[in-house]
Design a protein around this motif. Structure first.
Motif, PDB file in Angstrom:
ATOM      1  N   UNK A 166       0.902  -1.086  -0.080  1.00 16.97           N
ATOM      2  CA  UNK A 166       0.168   0.098   0.028  1.00 16.97           C
ATOM      3  C   UNK A 166       0.896   1.281   0.028  1.00 16.97           C
ATOM      4  N   UNK A 167       1.878   1.073   0.672  1.00 14.56           N
ATOM      5  CA  UNK A 167       2.751   2.197   0.807  1.00 14.56           C
ATOM      6  C   UNK A 167       3.542   2.682  -0.618  1.00 14.56           C
ATOM      7  N   UNK A 168       3.799   1.445  -0.959  1.00 17.03           N
ATOM      8  CA  UNK A 168       4.658   1.385  -2.384  1.00 17.03           C
ATOM      9  C   UNK A 168       3.675   1.924  -3.386  1.00 17.03           C
ATOM     10  N   UNK A 169       2.298   1.839  -3.324  1.00 12.34           N
ATOM     11  CA  UNK A 169       1.567   2.225  -4.360  1.00 12.34           C
ATOM     12  C   UNK A 169       0.983   3.467  -3.948  1.00 12.34           C
ATOM     13  N   UNK A 170       1.407   4.360  -2.970  1.00 12.53           N
ATOM     14  CA  UNK A 170       1.162   5.746  -2.571  1.00 12.53           C
ATOM     15  C   UNK A 170      -0.337   5.837  -1.925  1.00 12.53           C
ATOM     16  N   UNK A 171      -0.682   4.805  -1.126  1.00 13.61           N
ATOM     17  CA  UNK A 171      -1.830   4.885  -0.431  1.00 13.61           C
ATOM     18  C   UNK A 171      -1.545   5.931   0.684  1.00 13.61           C
ATOM     19  N   UNK A 172      -2.799   6.663   0.714  1.00  8.63           N
ATOM     20  CA  UNK A 172      -2.712   7.718   2.043  1.00  8.63           C
ATOM     21  C   UNK A 172      -3.577   6.982   3.046  1.00  8.63           C
ATOM     22  N   UNK A 173      -3.141   6.815   4.148  1.00 11.39           N
ATOM     23  CA  UNK A 173      -3.960   6.067   5.147  1.00 11.39           C
ATOM     24  C   UNK A 173      -3.852   7.010   6.749  1.00 11.39           C
ATOM     25  N   UNK A 174      -4.870   7.248   7.280  1.00 10.44           N
ATOM     26  CA  UNK A 174      -4.911   7.971   8.599  1.00 10.44           C
ATOM     27  C   UNK A 174      -4.616   6.896   9.838  1.00 10.44           C
ATOM     28  N   UNK A 175      -5.247   5.802   9.704  1.00  4.45           N
ATOM     29  CA  UNK A 175      -5.342   4.808  10.773  1.00  4.45           C
ATOM     30  C   UNK A 175      -5.180   3.436  10.220  1.00  4.45           C
ATOM     31  N   UNK A 176      -4.418   2.601  11.020  1.00  9.42           N
ATOM     32  CA  UNK A 176      -4.164   1.355  10.804  1.00  9.42           C
ATOM     33  C   UNK A 176      -4.656   0.638  11.808  1.00  9.42           C
ATOM     34  N   UNK A 177      -5.693  -0.415  11.884  1.00 12.55           N
ATOM     35  CA  UNK A 177      -6.224  -1.333  12.942  1.00 12.55           C
ATOM     36  C   UNK A 177      -5.529  -2.758  12.733  1.00 12.55           C
ATOM     37  N   UNK A 178      -4.793  -3.168  13.266  1.00 12.55           N
ATOM     38  CA  UNK A 178      -4.152  -4.208  13.508  1.00 12.55           C
ATOM     39  C   UNK A 178      -4.701  -5.328  14.486  1.00 12.55           C
ATOM     40  N   UNK A 179      -5.246  -6.583  14.012  1.00 16.74           N
ATOM     41  CA  UNK A 179      -5.637  -7.660  14.860  1.00 16.74           C
ATOM     42  C   UNK A 179      -4.242  -8.175  15.160  1.00 16.74           C
TER      43      UNK A 179
END
Length: 293
Positions: A96-109
């Motif tokens: 996702x980072x490689x494809x330039x996603x802009x993400x505000x929050x990551x929820x990790x189980x």
């Protein structure tokens, strides 16, 4: 003898050429895949903007109701993968980072899978068609024992993991056959099963003191200014060894423990997976605690 050796050499050359051609054809087909799974959707996607991205195993896939986040005005997708480990969750985030996603929050189980840092063969295989075209995928697999064969031997990965990325999958892609993996913004609701396994024993399970892929996810979030929320999700009331979650909390104090938010068996499809009703109760609590506006 000389003629025999030349004959053998010709066969080897032809075999290698066929393998190279098939490798190229299969890979080209996978780069056309858009609607069969979460991995190829990310690999073949353009930059995206998300308020919330959910990562983890089936205990993420079945527990976080994306629609409830959307109702709060939070653009959300559940990228949890049934059978996946933190190995795959980390790689998904890297892509996702490689494809330039802009993400505000990551929820990790982050709970049961903290006990291992291995890849899940059935899931990790789905990244392999792209191993020559993504430096991120190549580097992620490089420490694995079988990397040399997977990377340098043409068509080997397609033969080894034929059940996941072989001829049958190629046919389904070419026929544009969809799956339900992308429905409900990635959330997969479960129903209550009469024959669901409502017992579980995790007495001998122990979290690793330093899970490599969990730490990678944390580091990626920090480097990209993504708010990182790691949570433990519920299990049914019949589980033996529930002190596992206390062990996790001691080793990883930043992980929020929600294992007892939903406990009654009626809210579970199996001991480790809530049904749709349980998932909605759990998601409502997560929204209240982290996204209450």
């Amino acid at each position: 003898m000389k003629r025999f050796l030349i004959y053998i050499l010709k066969i080897l050359v032809i075999t290698v050429l066929i393998a190279v051609v098939l490798d190229g054809l299969y890979t080209a087909v996978f780069f056309k895949s858009q609607n069969r799974g979460k991995i190829e959707t990310v690999v073949n996607s353009k930059p995206q903007n998300y308020d919330v991205v959910i990562l983890g195993s089936s205990r993420a896939n079945n527990h976080f109701v994306s629609e409830m986040f959307e109702e709060k005005g939070l653009k959300t997708f559940n990228y949890g993968m049934s059978g996946g480990h933190l190995f795959e969750a980390s790689l998904m985030l890297k892509l996702m980072i490689e494809r330039k996603y802009q993400i505000k929050n990551i929820i990790l189980e982050a709970d049961l899978n903290l006990s291992n840092d291995k890849e899940a063969d059935g899931i990790s295989a789905k990244f392999l068609p792209y191993i020559h075209n993504s430096e991120v995928i190549k580097e992620h697999f490089e420490p694995q024992a079988n990397f040399t064969e997977l990377y340098y031997v043409p068509f080997y990965r397609y033969v080894k993991f034929d059940g996941k990325i072989g001829f049958r999958e190629i046919c389904k892609i070419l026929m544009n056959e969809k799956t339900n993996a992308l429905d409900n913004q990635g959330y997969y609701p479960l129903v209550k099963h009469k024959n669901g396994n409502m017992k579980n024993n995790i007495v001998n399970l122990n979290p690793l003191p330093h899970n490599k892929y969990y730490e990678e996810i944390k580091a990626i979030c920090k480097a990209n200014k993504i708010n990182f929320i790691a949570v433990m999700t519920p299990m049914c009331e019949n589980v033996k060894g529930m002190n596992y979650f206390e062990k996790v909390k001691k080793k990883y104090p930043e992980i929020y423990n929600y294992e007892n938010v939903v406990v009654e068996n009626k809210y579970f499809s199996s001991c480790g997976h809530m049904n749709d009703t349980g998932a909605k109760i759990f998601t409502a609590r997560i929204l209240k605690d982290f996204f209450n506006k």
